[in-house]
Design an enzyme around this catalytic site. Sequence first.
Site, PDB file in Angstrom:
ATOM      1  N   HIS A 268      32.272  19.529 -34.957  1.00 29.13           N
ATOM      2  CA  HIS A 268      33.235  18.736 -34.185  1.00 29.13           C
ATOM      3  C   HIS A 268      33.559  17.397 -34.839  1.00 29.13           C
ATOM      4  O   HIS A 268      34.123  16.521 -34.191  1.00 29.13           O
ATOM      5  CB  HIS A 268      32.710  18.526 -32.767  1.00 29.13           C
ATOM      6  CG  HIS A 268      32.576  19.800 -31.991  1.00 29.13           C
ATOM      7  ND1 HIS A 268      31.693  19.960 -30.950  1.00 29.13           N
ATOM      8  CD2 HIS A 268      33.215  20.993 -32.116  1.00 29.13           C
ATOM      9  CE1 HIS A 268      31.790  21.185 -30.454  1.00 29.13           C
ATOM     10  NE2 HIS A 268      32.704  21.835 -31.166  1.00 29.13           N
TER      11      HIS A 268
ATOM     12  N   ILE B  25      13.492  18.793 -26.928  1.00 23.79           N
ATOM     13  CA  ILE B  25      13.527  19.243 -28.313  1.00 23.79           C
ATOM     14  C   ILE B  25      12.807  18.275 -29.248  1.00 23.79           C
ATOM     15  O   ILE B  25      12.202  18.683 -30.240  1.00 23.79           O
ATOM     16  CB  ILE B  25      14.973  19.490 -28.776  1.00 23.79           C
ATOM     17  CG1 ILE B  25      14.973  20.192 -30.122  1.00 23.79           C
ATOM     18  CG2 ILE B  25      15.778  18.190 -28.797  1.00 23.79           C
ATOM     19  CD1 ILE B  25      16.300  20.800 -30.480  1.00 23.79           C
TER      20      ILE B  25
END
Length: 244
Positions: A123, A235
Amino acid sequence: MEDRYNELKQLVDGGGTIVFFGGAGVSTESHIPDFRSATGLYQMENQQAYPPERILSHSFFMEHTAQFYDFYRSKMIYRDAKPNPAHLALARLEQEGRLSAVVTQNIDGLHQAAGSRRVLELHGSVQRNYCMDCKAFYSLEDVLEMSGEIPVCSKCGGTIKPDVVLYEEMLDMDVLEEAANAIAAADILIVGGTSLTVNPAAGLVRYYPGNKLVLINQSETPYDSRARLLIKDRIGAVLGSLFN
């Protein structure tokens, strides 16, 4: 949970090429909000004259450039954000020759700040900005230091646009193809911090032919049943444990 951490470490230490594919959840631990969670960017609709999806569209940028930049500067730029343990662990895996690529949906540049070199930004990035007329390059710092509501090129006077993929715009097909090829060649695919619901990026997982798919996400994804290892945890904590 400790058993799953150990299983991940065994997979990584067992050899083979690793590719990491990550989304907004990778950067939330660096205090950058995601889009769709309860505290995410898309929950700001009642605070804006337009919904964020509209503001972050190509047509809105062209028609209401000053309003776009007001939102962009206040909600999309986090100058003080630093790489977290997930970014640092991935950079170390690459430096050790175990990770071949990071494929990311994020636009913040934190993977590069951590030291990762092969980062495929699906992106785009807020760190890169270009004049729409003469294509002159400007860094994020250049743009933020400019006076006026709309950043203007010092060379030709054209409007400067961030090198990010807005709604209504196509992803860079070269980057998308390179990401698909990297995933297809991976022995281990680690996916983290993404719901895997936004295409075409989410569809990249289908290119992975192996049986060592690791999913690290705090919510469910459409690929959970396919994962060899599913870890529902932060994470940063998970990847950081690889080097503890």
